[in-house]
Enzyme design. Structure first.
Site, PDB file in Angstrom:
ATOM      1  N   HIS A  21       6.022  -0.770  -6.378  1.00  0.00           N
ATOM      2  CA  HIS A  21       5.664  -1.532  -5.177  1.00  0.00           C
ATOM      3  C   HIS A  21       4.260  -2.103  -5.389  1.00  0.00           C
ATOM      4  CE1 HIS A  21       4.372  -1.990  -0.946  1.00  0.00           C
ATOM      5  NE2 HIS A  21       5.664  -2.023  -0.627  1.00  0.00           N
ATOM      6  N   ASP A  37       4.327   8.082  -6.189  1.00  0.00           N
ATOM      7  CA  ASP A  37       4.463   7.338  -4.943  1.00  0.00           C
ATOM      8  C   ASP A  37       5.793   7.773  -4.311  1.00  0.00           C
ATOM      9  OD1 ASP A  37       5.142   5.568  -2.974  1.00  0.00           O
ATOM     10  OD2 ASP A  37       4.788   3.749  -4.144  1.00  0.00           O
ATOM     11  N   GLN A  78       9.591   6.285  -0.971  1.00  0.00           N
ATOM     12  CA  GLN A  78      11.056   6.226  -0.854  1.00  0.00           C
ATOM     13  C   GLN A  78      11.712   7.511  -1.359  1.00  0.00           C
ATOM     14  OE1 GLN A  78      12.477   3.749   0.686  1.00  0.00           O
ATOM     15  NE2 GLN A  78      10.784   2.294   0.721  1.00  0.00           N
ATOM     16  N   LYS A  99       8.469   6.295   7.211  1.00  0.00           N
ATOM     17  CA  LYS A  99       9.696   6.168   6.413  1.00  0.00           C
ATOM     18  C   LYS A  99      10.534   7.446   6.464  1.00  0.00           C
ATOM     19  CE  LYS A  99       7.741   2.746   3.281  1.00  0.00           C
ATOM     20  NZ  LYS A  99       8.311   1.426   3.584  1.00  0.00           N
ATOM     21  N   CYS A 131       8.061  -6.649  -1.933  1.00  0.00           N
ATOM     22  CA  CYS A 131       6.737  -6.243  -2.454  1.00  0.00           C
ATOM     23  C   CYS A 131       6.842  -5.707  -3.873  1.00  0.00           C
ATOM     24  CB  CYS A 131       6.071  -5.204  -1.554  1.00  0.00           C
ATOM     25  SG  CYS A 131       5.708  -5.820   0.061  1.00  0.00           S
TER      26      CYS A 131
HETATM   27  N1  PMP Z   1       5.555   2.353  -2.171  1.00  0.00           N
HETATM   28  C1  PMP Z   1       6.874   2.166  -1.994  1.00  0.00           C
HETATM   29  C2  PMP Z   1       7.830   2.560  -3.088  1.00  0.00           C
HETATM   30  C3  PMP Z   1       7.337   1.604  -0.797  1.00  0.00           C
HETATM   31  O1  PMP Z   1       8.640   1.421  -0.619  1.00  0.00           O
HETATM   32  C4  PMP Z   1       6.410   1.255   0.212  1.00  0.00           C
HETATM   33  C5  PMP Z   1       6.870   0.636   1.513  1.00  0.00           C
HETATM   34  N2  PMP Z   1       7.830  -0.351   1.387  1.00  0.00           N
HETATM   35  C6  PMP Z   1       5.057   1.496  -0.018  1.00  0.00           C
HETATM   36  C7  PMP Z   1       4.673   2.045  -1.225  1.00  0.00           C
HETATM   37  C8  PMP Z   1       4.018   1.187   1.006  1.00  0.00           C
HETATM   38  O2  PMP Z   1       4.204   1.975   2.123  1.00  0.00           O
HETATM   39  P1  PMP Z   1       3.364   1.730   3.461  1.00  0.00           P
HETATM   40  O3  PMP Z   1       3.521   0.268   3.771  1.00  0.00           O
HETATM   41  O4  PMP Z   1       3.976   2.626   4.465  1.00  0.00           O
HETATM   42  O5  PMP Z   1       1.948   2.071   3.148  1.00  0.00           O
END
Ligand code: PMP
Length: 429
Positions: free
Chosen positions: A146, A223, A226, A249, A387
């Site tokens: 991401h 990270d 997910q 999440k 993203c």
């Molecule tokens: N890492 C991953 C793998 C994600 O899926 C996401 C959210 N789509 C994020 C980081 C960022 O999370 P947040 O916007 O809640 O900070």
């Protein structure tokens, strides 16, 4: 006040009794009833919410916890001698213990409350780089990260001249572990990879990734944005040096998340932000910093959010994360099978270990058109690059449609998704 607060605790405990039966039988209808939003309609159609990768819906107990705390306990934490402040502090710190237990950290000193995954990664990127990295030192990330796990490091590259190395993947969306091993040099300082890809659904072999890094004396950040909603996470078993996630999440509130870090690393890292809470003594001659975890928690924390996050984690524990994992696995398997029957279907991410997410395109229908038309049928999916632009480039596409699943999704909803995709496909001939 006390009575109200107490009633809030009773609401939760009755919820546990109610839900403890779920560990024996996954009662999806009962679960769905806990999420009021799932009974609403959009465009006159029943809502089919398949955008859980972006954020999950909230059970009533989580929203109740927020309302109850504001109505009955609200006071700033840590610095108050008065009753409410102590009660709010107790709830806040009890939430830290709930998080600790949930991910099996050794100590609550290792649980830092942040705004979410993004802030947790930025905190580590900034503070770890300051503590341990010099120009030319290297961080290994993967091609499926991401943006938050790419750009945070690129900012440090601009500030300090650190270098990013990238683990490639095969066409099924699995990281190439042999290639990963070749990326280590004497300048490697950290490995930072996703537990689960938010586009491909690939469950990365994080334990193995950590083992390999540790063999080179290199720590690992996982990270878990997910990962945590779908998989039982034990940070000690993974041997993660850092593990980060967002409450929203995993059925919790927005605006709060967690940085887990091993104490011996966090201890040696400088504060990320300055302000109240994170200091011991301040003078114009010099300031001493607070102990862990407070050293990294400048300013008034989201103490209502932490309570609600803990309620969400307790909710997940009561349903059983293993039960959720089995349910979602069956759902994704079923969805993959059914979707593959659709002519022109291309699914991105066919890893052996896959969780939560299906990204796809059909023929040459633009992902945005597919998403917009599914929405008119009441089906909420996400479209675009998610993203993860470098991953899109690797796949040779601009974006996908992404259906992502949560504990409350059903086979009937998968059937509706498949019927919806077929209908849109027919419209495009
Ligand atoms: N890492 C991953 C793998 C994600 O899926 C996401 C959210 N789509 C994020 C980081 C960022 O999370 P947040 O916007 O809640 O900070």
């Amino acid at each position: 006040m006390v009575v109200l607060n107490y009633s809030f605790l009773i609401i939760n405990s009755s919820f546990f009794i109610f839900n403890s039966s779920l560990s024996k039988m996954y009662d999806i209808q009962k679960i769905r009833e806990d999420f009021p939003i799932l009974s609403r309609t959009v465009y006159g159609k029943p809502l089919i919410y398949l955008d859980n990768g972006a954020t999950t819906q909230k059970p009533k107990c989580v929203v109740d916890a927020i309302v109850d705390e504001y109505y009955s306990v609200n006071a700033n934490v840590h610095r108050g001698v008065h009753f409410l402040s102590q009660q709010a502090t107790n709830l806040h710190e009890a939430s830290r213990e709930t998080v600790r237990k949930f991910i099996n950290a050794r100590s609550t000193s290792e649980i830092i409350f942040t705004r979410g995954t993004t802030e947790s990664i930025n905190l580590v990127a900034s503070s770890f780089t300051d503590a341990f990295m010099r120009e030319g030192d290297e961080v290994i990330v993967s091609v499926m990260e991401h943006h938050s796990n790419i750009v945070s490091w690129q900012i440090q590259a601009l500030r300090k001249g650190i270098v990013l190395k990238v683990i490639p993947m095969n066409d099924r969306g699995e990281l190439l572990i042999d290639e990963y091993e070749k990326l280590f040099t004497p300048r490697t300082r950290l490995v930072s990879v996703a537990h689960v890809s938010n586009v491909l659904g690939t469950v990365n072999p994080v334990k193995r990734i950590a083992d390999i890094a540790h063999a080179h004396n290199v720590p690992v950040l996982i990270d878990g944005a997910q990962g945590i909603p779908h998989i039982k996470v034990d940070v000690q078993d993974i041997d993660a040096d850092f593990y980060v996630f967002s409450a929203h999440k995993i059925y919790g509130p927005t605006g709060i998340g967690v940085l887990y870090g091993k104490e011996n690393l966090l201890d040696r890292m400088p504060p990320y932000q300055g302000g109240g809470e994170m200091i011991k003594n301040v003078s114009f001659e010099g300031t001493t910093f607070n102990e862990l975890p407070f050293k990294f928690e400048a300013g008034t924390p989201d103490y209502v959010g932490s309570t609600a996050m803990a309620v969400a984690l307790d909710y997940v524990s009561a349903v059983g994360i293993e039960n959720i994992a089995v349910h979602e696995h069956e759902l994704v398997d079923y969805a993959m099978r059914r979707m593959k029957e659709i002519p022109g279907m291309r699914i991105f991410g066919e890893a052996e270990h896959k969780s939560g997410v299906i990204s796809f395109l059909v023929g040459d229908i633009h992902h945005f058109d597919m998403g917009t038309l599914l929405d008119r049928l009441g089906i909420a999916v996400r479209t675009g690059h998610h993203c993860a632009e470098p991953l899109m480039r690797r796949l040779g596409i601009e974006g996908t449609v992404r259906a992502s699943f949560g504990m409350y999704n059903t086979r009937e909803e998968v059937d509706a998704l498949v019927a919806g995709i077929e209908r849109v496909s027919r419209m495009f001939g």
